[in-house]
Design an enzyme around this catalytic site. Sequence first.
Site, PDB file in Angstrom:
ATOM      1  CE1 TYR A 162      63.925  85.587  23.994  1.00  0.00           C
ATOM      2  CE2 TYR A 162      63.435  87.628  22.834  1.00  0.00           C
ATOM      3  CZ  TYR A 162      63.079  86.362  23.215  1.00  0.00           C
ATOM      4  OH  TYR A 162      61.858  85.848  22.839  1.00  0.00           O
ATOM      5  CE  LYS A 212      64.195  70.128  30.507  1.00  0.00           C
ATOM      6  NZ  LYS A 212      63.008  69.236  30.607  1.00  0.00           N
ATOM      7  CG  ASP A 244      59.583  69.704  30.890  1.00  0.00           C
ATOM      8  OD1 ASP A 244      59.822  70.260  31.980  1.00  0.00           O
ATOM      9  OD2 ASP A 244      60.113  68.624  30.554  1.00  0.00           O
ATOM     10  CG  ASP A 268      58.826  84.914  23.622  1.00  0.00           C
ATOM     11  OD1 ASP A 268      57.987  85.818  23.535  1.00  0.00           O
ATOM     12  OD2 ASP A 268      59.186  84.211  22.657  1.00  0.00           O
ATOM     13  CG  ASP A 272      52.806  83.869  22.911  1.00  0.00           C
ATOM     14  OD1 ASP A 272      52.965  84.973  23.483  1.00  0.00           O
ATOM     15  OD2 ASP A 272      52.905  83.728  21.676  1.00  0.00           O
TER      16      ASP A 272
HETATM   17  C1  IPM Z   1      57.156  89.368  22.699  1.00  0.00           C
HETATM   18  C2  IPM Z   1      57.580  89.132  21.277  1.00  0.00           C
HETATM   19  C3  IPM Z   1      59.022  89.600  21.148  1.00  0.00           C
HETATM   20  C4  IPM Z   1      59.869  88.745  22.060  1.00  0.00           C
HETATM   21  C5  IPM Z   1      59.599  89.613  19.734  1.00  0.00           C
HETATM   22  C6  IPM Z   1      58.706  90.337  18.762  1.00  0.00           C
HETATM   23  C7  IPM Z   1      60.995  90.204  19.717  1.00  0.00           C
HETATM   24  O1  IPM Z   1      57.420  87.813  20.914  1.00  0.00           O
HETATM   25  O2  IPM Z   1      57.217  90.528  23.152  1.00  0.00           O
HETATM   26  O3  IPM Z   1      56.760  88.414  23.359  1.00  0.00           O
HETATM   27  O4  IPM Z   1      60.293  87.637  21.663  1.00  0.00           O
HETATM   28  O5  IPM Z   1      60.107  89.175  23.188  1.00  0.00           O
HETATM   29 MN    MN Z   2      56.445  86.595  22.462  1.00  0.00          MN
END
Ligand code: IPM
Ligand code: MN
Length: 373
Positions: A162, A212, A244, A268, A272
């Site tokens: 990032y 990794k 993984d 990130d 999710d």
């Molecule tokens: C998150 C989002 C952000 C990230 C994006 C929107 C920049 O996906 O906060 O998880 O990748 O960190």
């Molecule tokens: Mn995200």
Amino acid sequence: MGGDVAAGEAAPGEVAAEGKHVSHASRTHVITHLPGDGVGPEVTEVARACVDAVAPRHDFHVDWRSCSLGGKHYLATGEVLPDAALEELRRSDAVLLGAVGTPDVPPGVLERGLLLRLRFELDLYVNLRPSKLRAGVGSAVGKHELSDLDFVIVRENTEGLYAGAGGTVHRGTEFETATEESLNTWAGVRRCVRYASQLAQARSGRLTLVHKTNVLTHAGDLWARIARDVAAEDGVELSYAHVDAACLWMVDDPRRFDVIVTDNLFGDIISDLGAALTGGLGYAASGNLNPDRTGPSIFEPVHGSAPDIAGQGLANPAGAVLSASLMLAHLGEDAAAAELDAAVSSVLAAGEPGTTGEWEKELLGQLANGGTS
Ligand code: IPM
Ligand code: MN
């Protein structure tokens, strides 16, 4: 803390004070509300109401400021993050962010120009993302007991892929070359791992490094050495999982995990997955933390602006309320934070409300008696 700025003094796009009433609470926290776009305003209004509902009982007061940055603001003004707005944000104790993004803003403008710039400028080097399965929500994997799934991802938040290193050369030719470089500094990795290790000390004493290292041997080696040293210094038990395999175990055997520390992009992605396992993105909270408190931390639900359901009163405010709970804990208001967390659990356990308005009513009902009925 505190401030005497009168309501409405700031120009649009800057941070404006909303100070309406005088409070006699012992502590005042200056919090900037940055509602943003889409469902952001709807869900953070509920989170704000919850914070204000518990504040008097815990003897603090919130001096709310507001800031109109985001996609709508960008389209109207061309401003993404003016320096003056950043300086105003720096003067807050914390920021409660809804979500930014509208379909007509090109990708990257707000992500890099607003969200990531805030993370970098305010040195928000930890992204704290808890994943906890609560009664009343369905896991994407039906087989888990509630106690199986309660872990926290500590995502490094200012480096890695990032950081913005890399570029494009020979653009538009068949030799166009795009590179993205992952930056991992000894100091940056170490401070993030230290935060995670101390969090593990306060929880189960177990820390897992997710990376990794078998392929990313340079960065992996740095992360592994630092994790080993910091865990030994703090007396926490360290384990390791390739990213993984970690995805597989998060689904198959999440009891393996309590505190996970990982780099920016892995964090990130796996957060999710953690959200999917605990009811979905609607419940996922995050805190972008500056643990050294050299500036405000930013708290935001992970779900994004969800333009498809915006303005219909259908958004689930749980992620925003749980983010506000992380915010209160960061501000030292642990008892109030626990009430917000408990209120979300109680509302869910009683049957998930179908609209944002019902959520708010149920949450405020729970909070009237301390978060648990
Ligand atoms: C998150 C989002 C952000 C990230 C994006 C929107 C920049 O996906 O906060 O998880 O990748 O960190
Ligand atoms: Mn995200």
